[in-house]
Design an enzyme around this catalytic site. Sequence first.
Site, PDB file in Angstrom:
ATOM      1  N   ASP A  44       6.376  -3.836   6.464  1.00 12.26           N
ATOM      2  CA  ASP A  44       5.275  -3.164   7.145  1.00 12.26           C
ATOM      3  C   ASP A  44       3.914  -3.709   6.711  1.00 12.26           C
ATOM      4  O   ASP A  44       3.001  -3.834   7.526  1.00 12.26           O
ATOM      5  CB  ASP A  44       5.337  -1.659   6.871  1.00 12.26           C
ATOM      6  CG  ASP A  44       6.500  -0.991   7.598  1.00 12.26           C
ATOM      7  OD1 ASP A  44       7.025  -1.597   8.552  1.00 12.26           O
ATOM      8  OD2 ASP A  44       6.887   0.119   7.202  1.00 12.26           O
ATOM      9  N   GLY A  45       3.764  -4.009   5.423  1.00 12.56           N
ATOM     10  CA  GLY A  45       2.502  -4.560   4.959  1.00 12.56           C
ATOM     11  C   GLY A  45       2.176  -5.877   5.620  1.00 12.56           C
ATOM     12  O   GLY A  45       1.028  -6.127   6.016  1.00 12.56           O
ATOM     13  N   GLU A 115      -5.036   3.680   8.489  1.00 12.31           N
ATOM     14  CA  GLU A 115      -5.966   4.732   8.065  1.00 12.31           C
ATOM     15  C   GLU A 115      -7.164   4.164   7.335  1.00 12.31           C
ATOM     16  O   GLU A 115      -7.123   3.050   6.794  1.00 12.31           O
ATOM     17  CB  GLU A 115      -5.273   5.762   7.154  1.00 12.31           C
ATOM     18  CG  GLU A 115      -5.034   5.329   5.731  1.00 12.31           C
ATOM     19  CD  GLU A 115      -3.809   4.490   5.530  1.00 12.31           C
ATOM     20  OE1 GLU A 115      -3.901   3.506   4.754  1.00 12.31           O
ATOM     21  OE2 GLU A 115      -2.747   4.784   6.119  1.00 12.31           O
ATOM     22  N   ALA A 152      -0.301   5.866  14.675  1.00  7.21           N
ATOM     23  CA  ALA A 152       0.624   4.921  14.040  1.00  7.21           C
ATOM     24  C   ALA A 152       0.633   5.091  12.535  1.00  7.21           C
ATOM     25  O   ALA A 152       1.662   4.915  11.877  1.00  7.21           O
ATOM     26  CB  ALA A 152       0.244   3.485  14.406  1.00  7.21           C
ATOM     27  N   THR A 155       2.500   8.436   9.849  1.00  4.90           N
ATOM     28  CA  THR A 155       3.735   8.475   9.066  1.00  4.90           C
ATOM     29  C   THR A 155       3.617   7.690   7.767  1.00  4.90           C
ATOM     30  O   THR A 155       4.602   7.566   7.030  1.00  4.90           O
ATOM     31  CB  THR A 155       4.916   7.912   9.876  1.00  4.90           C
ATOM     32  OG1 THR A 155       4.613   6.560  10.253  1.00  4.90           O
ATOM     33  CG2 THR A 155       5.169   8.735  11.116  1.00  4.90           C
ATOM     34  N   ASN A 158      -0.871   9.088   5.257  1.00  2.43           N
ATOM     35  CA  ASN A 158      -1.164  10.431   5.759  1.00  2.43           C
ATOM     36  C   ASN A 158       0.001  11.387   5.514  1.00  2.43           C
ATOM     37  O   ASN A 158      -0.193  12.527   5.070  1.00  2.43           O
ATOM     38  CB  ASN A 158      -1.471  10.346   7.256  1.00  2.43           C
ATOM     39  CG  ASN A 158      -1.640  11.703   7.898  1.00  2.43           C
ATOM     40  OD1 ASN A 158      -2.628  12.394   7.697  1.00  2.43           O
ATOM     41  ND2 ASN A 158      -0.660  12.093   8.712  1.00  2.43           N
ATOM     42  N   LEU A 159       1.215  10.944   5.773  1.00  2.00           N
ATOM     43  CA  LEU A 159       2.392  11.798   5.558  1.00  2.00           C
ATOM     44  C   LEU A 159       2.601  12.067   4.072  1.00  2.00           C
ATOM     45  O   LEU A 159       2.947  13.184   3.677  1.00  2.00           O
ATOM     46  CB  LEU A 159       3.626  11.137   6.167  1.00  2.00           C
ATOM     47  CG  LEU A 159       4.944  11.906   6.043  1.00  2.00           C
ATOM     48  CD1 LEU A 159       4.853  13.271   6.703  1.00  2.00           C
ATOM     49  CD2 LEU A 159       6.093  11.102   6.639  1.00  2.00           C
ATOM     50  N   SER A 160       2.365  11.055   3.241  1.00  2.55           N
ATOM     51  CA  SER A 160       2.507  11.250   1.796  1.00  2.55           C
ATOM     52  C   SER A 160       1.509  12.271   1.267  1.00  2.55           C
ATOM     53  O   SER A 160       1.783  12.965   0.287  1.00  2.55           O
ATOM     54  CB  SER A 160       2.297   9.914   1.071  1.00  2.55           C
ATOM     55  OG  SER A 160       3.282   8.978   1.450  1.00  2.55           O
TER      56      SER A 160
END
Length: 255
Positions: A44-45, A115, A152, A155, A158-160
């Site tokens: 992902d990175g 983000e 996007a 998850t 933000n989710l953490s």
Amino acid sequence: MTKPAVAFAANPTPKAQAILRTLSARYRSVPVADADVIVALGGDGFMLRTLHSVLKHGLPVYGMNAGSLGFLMNDYAEDDLLERIEAAELVELHPLRMRAHAIDGSYTEALAINEVSLLRQTYQAAKLAIQIDGKPRMTELVCDGILVATPAGSTAYNLSAHGPIVPIDSDILCLTPISAFRPRRWRGALLPHDAHVEFIVDDPAERPVSATADNLEVRDVSRVEVQEDRNLTLRLLYDPGHNLAERILAEQFEA
């Protein structure tokens, strides 16, 4: 029918480089300037870095997981790559534009696909004021930090931070505090995608705060503005039935 011209981009990890050698031996690779699509090999990175790098080209990106989690990626398979690309479903994203003002009077602009986050730099909590579209909404938030996430990115960090997961096509931004101390039970807010968000740092010299847009960090900020940039569009390609909208929905039912 003419097959899509592909440019490969691979993370420098041994795994991704081995996959690159395998695919390059089987499929013709062209320079980015001649490509119809970029195939990103990594996690992902690396996908985020690839999306940042191709903004100026406007090319769609088809990712294949050569990392660990691979939430933004398709599964890796050597066979039928061009056919998978032709059958792929398109997802369009718009990045956030951050304008971070430092205490020395300078400012930095950067784009974020996931983000924009503000974080305290020392043992002292940050004290922030929040304005939305020029209207004060919170005069003092005492916290470790705060973030504005795209759908996007909802998850990811933000989710953490216990922020909500929102659908990819929801036209919503997540405003999520990180370890808020005052107000004690404030969990953040959902904002319209065109909201102009401004954070003002109280006493930035004594309580220093950094601002990060994806992987670019600006330290010792005094004020940070965040707004979605609808003039820029990122295009991602996903195998049918496994697109980003489905993954975000499924994530909400994970144990």
